[in-house]
Design a protein around this motif. Structure first.
Motif, PDB file in Angstrom:
ATOM      1  N   ALA A  82       1.694  -6.889   0.172  1.00 19.77           N
ATOM      2  CA  ALA A  82       0.401  -6.309  -0.203  1.00 19.77           C
ATOM      3  C   ALA A  82      -0.001  -6.895  -1.550  1.00 19.77           C
ATOM      4  O   ALA A  82       0.821  -6.969  -2.466  1.00 19.77           O
ATOM      5  CB  ALA A  82       0.494  -4.793  -0.293  1.00 19.77           C
ATOM      6  N   LEU A 101     -11.373   2.607   2.925  1.00 19.94           N
ATOM      7  CA  LEU A 101     -10.652   1.567   2.171  1.00 19.94           C
ATOM      8  C   LEU A 101      -9.148   1.749   2.326  1.00 19.94           C
ATOM      9  O   LEU A 101      -8.419   0.791   2.630  1.00 19.94           O
ATOM     10  CB  LEU A 101     -11.040   1.645   0.688  1.00 19.94           C
ATOM     11  N   ALA A 104      -7.587   0.924   5.626  1.00 19.62           N
ATOM     12  CA  ALA A 104      -7.493  -0.509   5.951  1.00 19.62           C
ATOM     13  C   ALA A 104      -6.050  -0.996   5.960  1.00 19.62           C
ATOM     14  O   ALA A 104      -5.688  -1.902   6.710  1.00 19.62           O
ATOM     15  CB  ALA A 104      -8.320  -1.324   4.954  1.00 19.62           C
ATOM     16  N   GLY A 105      -5.212  -0.369   5.143  1.00 21.65           N
ATOM     17  CA  GLY A 105      -3.807  -0.768   5.116  1.00 21.65           C
ATOM     18  C   GLY A 105      -3.090  -0.508   6.431  1.00 21.65           C
ATOM     19  O   GLY A 105      -2.065  -1.125   6.733  1.00 21.65           O
ATOM     20  N   ARG A 107      -4.179  -1.151   9.359  1.00 21.83           N
ATOM     21  CA  ARG A 107      -4.546  -2.119  10.395  1.00 21.83           C
ATOM     22  C   ARG A 107      -3.342  -2.913  10.902  1.00 21.83           C
ATOM     23  O   ARG A 107      -3.292  -3.309  12.068  1.00 21.83           O
ATOM     24  CB  ARG A 107      -5.624  -3.058   9.828  1.00 21.83           C
ATOM     25  N   ARG A 108      -2.327  -3.087  10.046  1.00 23.58           N
ATOM     26  CA  ARG A 108      -1.174  -3.893  10.455  1.00 23.58           C
ATOM     27  C   ARG A 108      -0.368  -3.221  11.561  1.00 23.58           C
ATOM     28  O   ARG A 108       0.433  -3.862  12.228  1.00 23.58           O
ATOM     29  CB  ARG A 108      -0.259  -4.189   9.263  1.00 23.58           C
ATOM     30  N   ARG A 156      -4.149   1.987  -0.806  1.00 23.61           N
ATOM     31  CA  ARG A 156      -4.246   1.115   0.361  1.00 23.61           C
ATOM     32  C   ARG A 156      -2.946   0.320   0.557  1.00 23.61           C
ATOM     33  O   ARG A 156      -2.462   0.167   1.681  1.00 23.61           O
ATOM     34  CB  ARG A 156      -5.424   0.148   0.202  1.00 23.61           C
ATOM     35  N   GLN A 160      -0.157   0.398   3.746  1.00 23.85           N
ATOM     36  CA  GLN A 160       0.249  -0.847   4.413  1.00 23.85           C
ATOM     37  C   GLN A 160       1.765  -0.904   4.594  1.00 23.85           C
ATOM     38  O   GLN A 160       2.266  -1.640   5.437  1.00 23.85           O
ATOM     39  CB  GLN A 160      -0.231  -2.050   3.588  1.00 23.85           C
TER      40      GLN A 160
END
Lengths: 250, 278
Positions: A82, A101, A104-105, A107-108, A156, A160
């Protein structure tokens, strides 16, 4: 000053970066174990951001970068790293909420066509609580102060769940109490195995907050404990002659 | 009351209204991302550049929409090929390609006897839209909206922070390529109705107006669609009564709405201009 390569989460060997005719980094070699909290120090333009971008695969580089034992050429994604850049690089007026926001982390953990899950939302709420931004989910970024914005970026990175977190001057504009709280959080997370590399030119912060420092100016000028790296000889080679005296002798 | 209902009496006007509504929905849905990615220049170049395909299609005796799609795709491919050259920059490549394609269109159309004036391609002929055009636009527009809905999350990540987007697995270049493709589809949809020049107005202006009002992306898209449909329908009614060119009237109304919203939101934007550090 050398570090063991056993259990390394991040290894760089002879890494170099050129921007056209300019050599930004050369002969960078070091190894990082899981759970280390490392300060990367150097003056502006020393190559700290370039070093982080090379680790992320965002710039072309020579040499080798391995993350969790996977060579940079073999990495199919960069999800295990990250990167939190300096805040000036983002569009702060973008119509996105804090919750979006931070989410978004996540998404992986899903494919492009899959929707976010309750677990994703729970992770985002937990991350926001960790950076003292509970209840800010619905606010737009333009409503945040500079410090709150950086905390949202850190949240964020937490969602992730990267094993390596690179913070590039990430606490610029964050007030002192929040900085202390965030470093306490970094320390807690590092104990559970997350590795942090934190670029800064704040030598007081570097002295007190990290177990290990890496001094960069074009190449590695020093790598070791704060006492070793903040020694006059290393400071002078990193920041220029006379730097050690202006810093109170290191 | 007759002022409102008269324009709907004739079938050609009914078709024109349907065409304006389709464009009013589809253009801002794509335009939202064009505005946020600061690609308005690309929209402008793409809308002008499709004239090359239109002219060549006329010369070859094939459907002009196919020619426009072909030109849009070719421009998109060339743009992706050349835009990586950092020495000249993407904006320059976009301008060179757009003007070159536009010039090809003008030269071809001026050299052949199409039976249609150049201005019809530039500003459209909304009142001559056929049911065939409407069905084609409905299919292309529906597909475009569907793709944007499917890729909404990916577009958001890639547009806001492409660095982080790549880190978490978003194929940023693929998203960019799809967006350029959708842009060319919007230009094609707009071609017969409002022309190549005015298509960029509907693409950019409603979305830019919505940008001034919205706090979230979904709000921005929905407000953009509302403005796009509204200026399309109202602009067409005004053009009917004033006997003015429909495409240009719609474009002028969109610009007027933008100006009003810009002025009305000026105090709010100034308030947020200075971001406190702490």
């Amino acid at each position: 000053m050398s570090h063991s390569h056993d259990g390394a989460v991040l290894e760089l060997h002879d890494v170099g970066v050129r921007y056209g005719d300019r050599e930004a980094l050369r002969n960078v070699t070091f190894s990082v174990r899981a759970g280390e909290l490392i300060g990367v120090i150097g003056p502006n333009g020393a190559g700290k951001s370039t070093l982080f971008k090379a680790i992320c695969g965002l710039v072309n580089h020579s040499g080798e970068v391995d993350v969790n034992g996977v060579h940079c050429h073999d990495r199919v994604d960069r999800m295990d790293v990250a990167y939190i850049p300096q805040r000036s690089e983002a569009d702060l007026l973008f119509p996105i909420t804090v919750g979006e926001l931070v989410m978004a982390g996540r998404r992986r953990f899903r494919s492009w066509h899959q929707r976010t899950t309750a677990a994703d939302r729970a992770a985002a709420i937990e991350a926001l609580a960790a950076v003292n931004l509970s209840g800010y989910e619905a606010r737009s970024l333009s409503e945040l102060s500079g410090g709150q914005l950086q905390r949202a970026y850190i949240a964020r990175a937490l969602t992730q769940e990267a094993s390596v977190v690179l913070l590039d001057e990430a606490l610029s504009g964050v007030d002192q109490p929040t900085t202390i709280e965030l470093f306490d959080l970094f320390a807690t997370l590092s104990k559970s195995g997350t590795t942090f590399l934190f670029a800064t030119h704040d030598l007081a912060l570097a002295r007190h907050r990290f177990d290990r420092l890496i001094a960069v100016n074009g190449t590695i000028q020093g790598d070791g404990s704060p006492e070793q790296v903040l020694a006059p000889a290393v400071l002078d080679s990193t920041f220029g002659s006379g730097a050690s005296s202006s810093q109170g002798g290191g | 009351m007759h002022w409102l209902t008269d324009p709907f009496q004739a079938e050609f006007m009914q078709r024109a209204f349907i065409a304006a509504i389709i464009i009013g929905v589809v253009a801002p849905v794509v335009g939202t991302w064009i505005v946020l990615r600061r690609m308005a220049n690309l929209g402008d170049a793409m809308s002008h550049g499709t004239l090359a395909g239109v002219g060549l299609a006329y010369a070859a005796g094939i459907n002009v929409l196919l020619g426009a799609i072909g030109a849009g795709l070719l421009m998109a491919v060339l743009l992706l090929l050349f835009s990586s050259n950092r020495r000249i920059g993407q904006e320059t490549v976009i301008t060179v390609l757009g003007t070159a394609f536009f010039a090809v269109g003008v030269v071809v159309i001026s050299r052949i006897d199409t039976g249609v004036e150049l201005s019809h391609f530039l500003f459209g002929r909304l009142l001559t839209v056929s049911w065939g055009d409407i069905w084609l636009n409905l299919a292309l527009g529906g597909g475009t909206v569907l793709v944007v809905m499917l890729l909404f999350g990916e577009l958001r990540l890639a547009t806001f922070d492409h660095v982080q987007a790549e880190q978490v697995g978003v194929h940023v270049e693929m998203v960019q390529a799809v967006l350029v493709l959708l842009l060319s589809v919007v230009v094609v949809i707009s071609l017969r109705a409002v022309g190549t020049v005015m298509s960029v107005t509907l693409l950019v202006t409603p979305a830019a107006t919505a940008r001034l009002l919205a706090r979230t992306l979904k709000q921005m898209t929905l407000i953009g669609v509302f403005i796009g449909v509204s200026v399309g329908v109202v602009g067409l009614m005004i053009s009917y009564h004033l006997d003015s060119a429909p495409g240009a009237t719609i474009g002028l109304l969109a610009a007027a709405v933008f100006a009003v919203v810009f002025a009305a939101t000026l105090p709010r934007r100034n308030k947020h201009h200075h971001r406190p550090l702490l």
